[in-house]
Scaffold this active site. Structure first.
Site, PDB file in Angstrom:
ATOM      1  N   ALA A  22      42.611  47.283  44.165  1.00 29.65           N
ATOM      2  CA  ALA A  22      43.414  48.547  43.869  1.00 29.65           C
ATOM      3  C   ALA A  22      44.676  48.335  43.278  1.00 29.65           C
ATOM      4  O   ALA A  22      45.411  49.257  43.255  1.00 29.65           O
ATOM      5  CB  ALA A  22      43.494  49.104  45.453  1.00 29.65           C
ATOM      6  N   GLY A  27      40.740  50.022  39.954  1.00 33.08           N
ATOM      7  CA  GLY A  27      41.081  50.181  41.335  1.00 33.08           C
ATOM      8  C   GLY A  27      42.262  51.053  41.223  1.00 33.08           C
ATOM      9  O   GLY A  27      42.253  51.753  42.411  1.00 33.08           O
ATOM     10  N   SER A 146      27.998  46.542  35.481  1.00 26.42           N
ATOM     11  CA  SER A 146      28.431  46.394  34.130  1.00 26.42           C
ATOM     12  C   SER A 146      27.134  46.449  33.103  1.00 26.42           C
ATOM     13  O   SER A 146      26.236  46.040  33.741  1.00 26.42           O
ATOM     14  CB  SER A 146      29.100  44.844  34.035  1.00 26.42           C
ATOM     15  N   TYR A 171      28.718  35.698  34.454  1.00 29.10           N
ATOM     16  CA  TYR A 171      29.417  36.820  34.944  1.00 29.10           C
ATOM     17  C   TYR A 171      28.142  37.969  34.741  1.00 29.10           C
ATOM     18  O   TYR A 171      28.144  38.738  35.861  1.00 29.10           O
ATOM     19  CB  TYR A 171      30.396  37.259  33.814  1.00 29.10           C
TER      20      TYR A 171
END
Length: 301
Positions: A22, A27, A146, A171
Site C-alpha cells: 500500500a 496499492g 494481469s 511472471y
C-alpha cells in the site's frame, strides 16, 4: 456499468481493510480511496518507513504494519498480530506483487520469487485471515491478476521454474496462478457457505513503479523500453479502478473479474474481463490449491 468511477465507492465507515503493497502505485491509490470513504485501512508493507510516509500522505484512519509476502514467517507474524487487534476484517486486497526481469531469484522459503510473492504469499495470508474475514461485514478478498495470465501455462513438474528460466513468462505464470487461486477460493467459499466473496481485477497497462524497476538492470535499452512503456500506459488512478470496484461495489458477485474495457483490455473504463483458457479450468485450480497447501503449510476450506 462501464462508467464506474471511484465516486461510486460507498461509505466505508466501520470497515477494516487490509491492502498489501500500500505504500506506492495501485496499492497507495486503493488505500487512499478506502480511507477517504472512512475505512480503517491497514497498510501492509515491506518497508515501514515508506509505509509511514504513505500513511502521512493518505491521512484518515490508517495503520502501518510490516509484511513481506516473500517470507512465510513474516506472513504468519503479520496475520497473528493483525487478528489479535482486529478479530474481524472486512476487505483484503492482495495488491502487492513482484515483476523482475533479471536472473532467477528465490524467496526466503526457497520458492521462485514471482510465484512465491505473487501467489503463495497471498494464498497463505488469505487462509490465515479467513476467520477474521468471515467475522466481518460481507468479507471480501480481491486478487490482482494481469493480462499476461492469458498466454501462460502452469507446469506442475516445474512450478519453481528451475528449467530454462525466462523472467517474463514466469511472471505470467505467477499471475495465472493468482487468477486460478482467486477463482478456486470463490468456489470453496461458496461450498463452505461462508459469508465471504473472492473477486479478481487487473489494471491493464498502468504507469506504476514496477514498470521502470522491471527494466532498470537492462542498461540504456532497458531505460528506453521503460520510458516507452510509461508513455503507452494509463494513469495509476485509472488502473486502480478495477480493483477498487472489486473491493467495494455492492453489486459484485464472487468470482467476477474486472479490468479495462478498451484496446485488448489495456486501458479504459472498467468492465468484466475475460479469462484465459487455463485460468477457467477448475481441475487446474484444484491441483494448484493442493500444491499451495503443501508448499505453504497453510490449509483451509
Amino acid at each position: 456499468m462501464s462508467g464506474w468511477t471511484a465516486d461510486r465507492i460507498p461509505d466505508q465507515h466501520g470497515k477494516v481493510a487490509v491492502v498489501t503493497g500500500a505504500n506506492s502505485g495501485l496499492g497507495l491509490v486503493t488505500a487512499t480511496e478506502l480511507a477517504r470513504r472512512g475505512a480503517h485501512v491497514v497498510l501492509a508493507v515491506r518497508n515501514l518507513a515508506a509505509g509511514a510516509e504513505a500513511a502521512r500522505r493518505i491521512g484518515g484512519d490508517t495503520a502501518v504494519r510490516e509484511l513481506d509476502l516473500a517470507s512465510l514467517a513474516s506472513v504468519r507474524a503479520f496475520a497473528g498480530k493483525l487478528t489479535a487487534d482486529h478479530p474481524s476484517v472486512d476487505v483484503l486486497v492482495n495488491n502487492a506483487g513482484l515483476v523482475r526481469l533479471g536472473p532467477r531469484r528465490t524467496t526466503a522459503d526457497g520458492f521462485e520469487a514471482h510465484l512465491g510473492t505473487n501467489m503463495l504469499g497471498p494464498f497463505a495470508l488469505t487462509g490465515l485471515l479467513l476467520d477474521a474475514l468471515a467475522a466481518g461485514h460481507g468479507g471480501r478478498v480481491v486478487g490482482l491478476s494481469s493480462i499476461t495470465h492469458k498466454n501462460a501455462h502452469l507446469d506442475f513438474d516445474d512450478l519453481m521454474s528451475e528449467r530454462g528460466y525466462r523472467a517474463a513468462p514466469v511472471y505470467g505464470r505467477s499471475k495465472l496462478a493468482t487468477t486460478l487461486f482467486g477463482l478456486e477460493l470463490d468456489r470453496r467459499l461458496r461450498a463452505a457457505r461462508l459469508p465471504v466473496i473472492s473477486a479478481l481485477a487487473h489494471p491493464g497497462l498502468t504507469r506504476t513503479n514496477l514498470t521502470p524497476r522491471a527494466w532498470q538492470h537492462r542498461g540504456r535499452l532497458g531505460r528506453l523500453i521503460a520510458v516507452g512503456g510509461m508513455l503507452a500506459t494509463q494513469s495509476v488512478e485509472q488502473g486502480t479502478l478495477p480493483q477498487l470496484r472489486a473491493a467495494t461495489d455492492p453489486e459484485v458477485r464472487g468470482g467476477q473479474f474486472f479490468g479495462p474495457a478498451r484496446l485488448w483490455e489495456t486501458r479504459g473504463p472498467v468492465t468484466e474481463a475475460r479469462l484465459g483458457r487455463e485460468a477457467a479450468d477448475p481441475a487446474v485450480a484444484r491441483r494448484l490449491w493442493t500444491a499451495a497447501e503443501d508448499l505453504t503449510g497453510v490449509r483451509y476450506l
